[in-house]
Design a protein around this motif. Structure first.
Motif, PDB file in Angstrom:
ATOM      1  N   ASN A  14       0.817  -1.212   0.000  1.00  0.00           N
ATOM      2  CA  ASN A  14       0.000   0.000   0.000  1.00  0.00           C
ATOM      3  C   ASN A  14       0.854   1.267   0.000  1.00  0.00           C
ATOM      4  N   MET A  15       1.986   1.225   0.688  1.00  0.00           N
ATOM      5  CA  MET A  15       2.902   2.360   0.689  1.00  0.00           C
ATOM      6  C   MET A  15       3.495   2.569  -0.701  1.00  0.00           C
ATOM      7  N   TRP A  16       3.815   1.489  -1.372  1.00  0.00           N
ATOM      8  CA  TRP A  16       4.319   1.579  -2.737  1.00  0.00           C
ATOM      9  C   TRP A  16       3.263   2.193  -3.657  1.00  0.00           C
ATOM     10  N   LEU A  17       2.050   1.721  -3.545  1.00  0.00           N
ATOM     11  CA  LEU A  17       0.983   2.188  -4.424  1.00  0.00           C
ATOM     12  C   LEU A  17       0.677   3.668  -4.235  1.00  0.00           C
ATOM     13  N   THR A  18       0.695   4.123  -2.993  1.00  0.00           N
ATOM     14  CA  THR A  18       0.264   5.498  -2.699  1.00  0.00           C
ATOM     15  C   THR A  18       1.402   6.506  -2.656  1.00  0.00           C
ATOM     16  N   HIS A  19       2.640   6.043  -2.458  1.00  0.00           N
ATOM     17  CA  HIS A  19       3.749   6.982  -2.303  1.00  0.00           C
ATOM     18  C   HIS A  19       4.953   6.636  -3.181  1.00  0.00           C
ATOM     19  N   ASP A  20       5.676   5.589  -2.826  1.00  0.00           N
ATOM     20  CA  ASP A  20       6.963   5.324  -3.480  1.00  0.00           C
ATOM     21  C   ASP A  20       6.839   5.143  -4.992  1.00  0.00           C
ATOM     22  N   ARG A  21       5.777   4.511  -5.446  1.00  0.00           N
ATOM     23  CA  ARG A  21       5.586   4.308  -6.888  1.00  0.00           C
ATOM     24  C   ARG A  21       5.516   5.647  -7.629  1.00  0.00           C
ATOM     25  N   LEU A  22       4.778   6.580  -7.067  1.00  0.00           N
ATOM     26  CA  LEU A  22       4.609   7.886  -7.701  1.00  0.00           C
ATOM     27  C   LEU A  22       5.920   8.658  -7.716  1.00  0.00           C
ATOM     28  N   TYR A  23       6.665   8.596  -6.605  1.00  0.00           N
ATOM     29  CA  TYR A  23       7.944   9.298  -6.540  1.00  0.00           C
ATOM     30  C   TYR A  23       8.941   8.686  -7.531  1.00  0.00           C
ATOM     31  N   HIS A  24       8.976   7.363  -7.563  1.00  0.00           N
ATOM     32  CA  HIS A  24       9.905   6.663  -8.462  1.00  0.00           C
ATOM     33  C   HIS A  24       9.610   6.989  -9.925  1.00  0.00           C
ATOM     34  N   GLU A  25       8.347   6.922 -10.312  1.00  0.00           N
ATOM     35  CA  GLU A  25       7.974   7.194 -11.704  1.00  0.00           C
ATOM     36  C   GLU A  25       8.276   8.637 -12.078  1.00  0.00           C
ATOM     37  N   SER A  26       8.027   9.557 -11.157  1.00  0.00           N
ATOM     38  CA  SER A  26       8.286  10.966 -11.440  1.00  0.00           C
ATOM     39  C   SER A  26       9.768  11.242 -11.613  1.00  0.00           C
ATOM     40  N   LEU A  27      10.592  10.726 -10.707  1.00  0.00           N
ATOM     41  CA  LEU A  27      12.030  10.989 -10.771  1.00  0.00           C
ATOM     42  C   LEU A  27      12.670  10.406 -12.023  1.00  0.00           C
ATOM     43  N   ASN A  28      12.071   9.372 -12.582  1.00  0.00           N
ATOM     44  CA  ASN A  28      12.635   8.742 -13.766  1.00  0.00           C
ATOM     45  C   ASN A  28      12.011   9.207 -15.074  1.00  0.00           C
ATOM     46  N   ASN A  29      10.734   9.564 -15.035  1.00  0.00           N
ATOM     47  CA  ASN A  29      10.041   9.865 -16.282  1.00  0.00           C
ATOM     48  C   ASN A  29       9.275  11.186 -16.282  1.00  0.00           C
ATOM     49  N   GLY A  30       9.243  11.876 -15.163  1.00  0.00           N
ATOM     50  CA  GLY A  30       8.455  13.088 -15.077  1.00  0.00           C
ATOM     51  C   GLY A  30       9.122  14.294 -15.710  1.00  0.00           C
ATOM     52  N   THR A  31       8.331  15.324 -15.948  1.00  0.00           N
ATOM     53  CA  THR A  31       8.879  16.596 -16.386  1.00  0.00           C
ATOM     54  C   THR A  31       9.609  17.244 -15.214  1.00  0.00           C
ATOM     55  N   HIS A  32      10.336  18.295 -15.507  1.00  0.00           N
ATOM     56  CA  HIS A  32      11.049  18.987 -14.435  1.00  0.00           C
ATOM     57  C   HIS A  32      10.076  19.485 -13.366  1.00  0.00           C
ATOM     58  N   GLU A  33       8.956  20.031 -13.792  1.00  0.00           N
ATOM     59  CA  GLU A  33       7.961  20.545 -12.851  1.00  0.00           C
ATOM     60  C   GLU A  33       7.353  19.418 -12.021  1.00  0.00           C
ATOM     61  N   GLU A  34       7.103  18.281 -12.644  1.00  0.00           N
ATOM     62  CA  GLU A  34       6.555  17.133 -11.917  1.00  0.00           C
ATOM     63  C   GLU A  34       7.545  16.627 -10.875  1.00  0.00           C
ATOM     64  N   LYS A  35       8.807  16.612 -11.237  1.00  0.00           N
ATOM     65  CA  LYS A  35       9.833  16.176 -10.284  1.00  0.00           C
ATOM     66  C   LYS A  35       9.857  17.084  -9.057  1.00  0.00           C
ATOM     67  N   LEU A  36       9.764  18.379  -9.267  1.00  0.00           N
ATOM     68  CA  LEU A  36       9.755  19.321  -8.149  1.00  0.00           C
ATOM     69  C   LEU A  36       8.557  19.070  -7.236  1.00  0.00           C
ATOM     70  N   VAL A  37       7.414  18.804  -7.828  1.00  0.00           N
ATOM     71  CA  VAL A  37       6.199  18.538  -7.046  1.00  0.00           C
ATOM     72  C   VAL A  37       6.359  17.272  -6.209  1.00  0.00           C
ATOM     73  N   PHE A  38       6.839  16.213  -6.841  1.00  0.00           N
ATOM     74  CA  PHE A  38       6.909  14.938  -6.140  1.00  0.00           C
ATOM     75  C   PHE A  38       8.073  14.876  -5.155  1.00  0.00           C
ATOM     76  N   ILE A  39       9.156  15.604  -5.415  1.00  0.00           N
ATOM     77  CA  ILE A  39      10.224  15.699  -4.422  1.00  0.00           C
ATOM     78  C   ILE A  39       9.693  16.381  -3.159  1.00  0.00           C
ATOM     79  N   LYS A  40       8.902  17.419  -3.357  1.00  0.00           N
ATOM     80  CA  LYS A  40       8.303  18.107  -2.211  1.00  0.00           C
ATOM     81  C   LYS A  40       7.393  17.175  -1.429  1.00  0.00           C
ATOM     82  N   GLN A  41       6.593  16.392  -2.127  1.00  0.00           N
ATOM     83  CA  GLN A  41       5.716  15.442  -1.467  1.00  0.00           C
ATOM     84  C   GLN A  41       6.511  14.371  -0.720  1.00  0.00           C
ATOM     85  N   ALA A  42       7.572  13.875  -1.355  1.00  0.00           N
ATOM     86  CA  ALA A  42       8.402  12.848  -0.726  1.00  0.00           C
ATOM     87  C   ALA A  42       9.096  13.384   0.520  1.00  0.00           C
ATOM     88  N   ALA A  43       9.616  14.605   0.436  1.00  0.00           N
ATOM     89  CA  ALA A  43      10.303  15.207   1.590  1.00  0.00           C
ATOM     90  C   ALA A  43       9.348  15.383   2.759  1.00  0.00           C
TER      91      ALA A  43
END
Length: 204
Positions: A14-43
């Motif tokens: 459940n943690m993977w589905l709701t958090h880590d999966r989104l952060y992982h996908e963003s850091l590898n495939n997201g736009t620069h703006e998406e990465k900034l958003v998800f880094i903030k969420q992860a932090a």
């Protein structure tokens, strides 16, 4: 309260589905703006934002966590294949310099894991307490973690092999169908994170 490894396998799914999966996908495939958003969420989620104060990014004209993205964007998994600990320390030093020399060991490992997963192990204060290693000793932590994981790995693999049979208990059944759960739960990185959940509970 003592929880079972079965509990931690579903907890991490459940943690993977709701958090880590989104952060992982963003850091590898997201736009620069998406990465900034998800880094903030992860932090925020991992409660490490205080170690990266705004005075070293937002207050001097950068987007929040811009220096983090610049550093993490450059890393690839093969950078850590020879001497994982020393390679982590190099990234830690870069991140520390960008944020005023602060201690950023834990957040460095979290960010690296979210980006590349294997062969990173997350250094966390609760896991460190559970393993009884010295504060800041990444090499000692890695050795202790690996040794303890070896003692639990077969049991965790057996439990994770059964996880797909309870996929309907997950928090997102649109994604976590039995085939999806079977595929990710057999991955070494997933099983290692199940062990992390177990250690974090012990170290609380």
């Amino acid at each position: 309260m003592k929880h079972s490894l079965e509990y931690f396998s579903l907890y991490y799914l459940n943690m993977w589905l709701t958090h880590d999966r989104l952060y992982h996908e963003s850091l590898n495939n997201g736009t620069h703006e998406e990465k900034l958003v998800f880094i903030k969420q992860a932090a925020t989620y991992y409660k490490v934002a205080r170690n990266l104060p705004k005075e070293y990014d937002e207050d001097i004209g950068y987007a929040r966590y811009e220096p983090v993205i610049k550093i993490i964007d450059e890393v690839i998994a093969s950078d850590f294949s020879v001497d994982t600990v020393e390679s982590i320390k190099k990234v830690q030093d870069e991140l520390s310099r960008a944020y005023g020399g602060r201690c950023v060991l834990s957040i460095t490992t979290k960010l690296l894991w979210l980006k590349i997963r294997d062969p990173i192990i997350i250094y966390d204060s609760q896991a460190r307490k559970a393993l009884k290693t010295d504060d800041g000793d990444l090499s000692g932590f890695y050795t202790a973690w690996r040794n303890e994981y070896c003692a639990h790995s077969k049991a965790i693999a057996t439990i994770c092999a059964k996880l797909s049979s309870v996929s309907e208990y997950s928090c997102d059944q649109k994604i976590a169908n039995p085939k999806y759960v079977q595929n990710i739960s057999m991955q070494p990185w997933f099983q290692e994170r199940v062990f992390d959940m177990y250690l974090w509970h012990i170290g609380q």
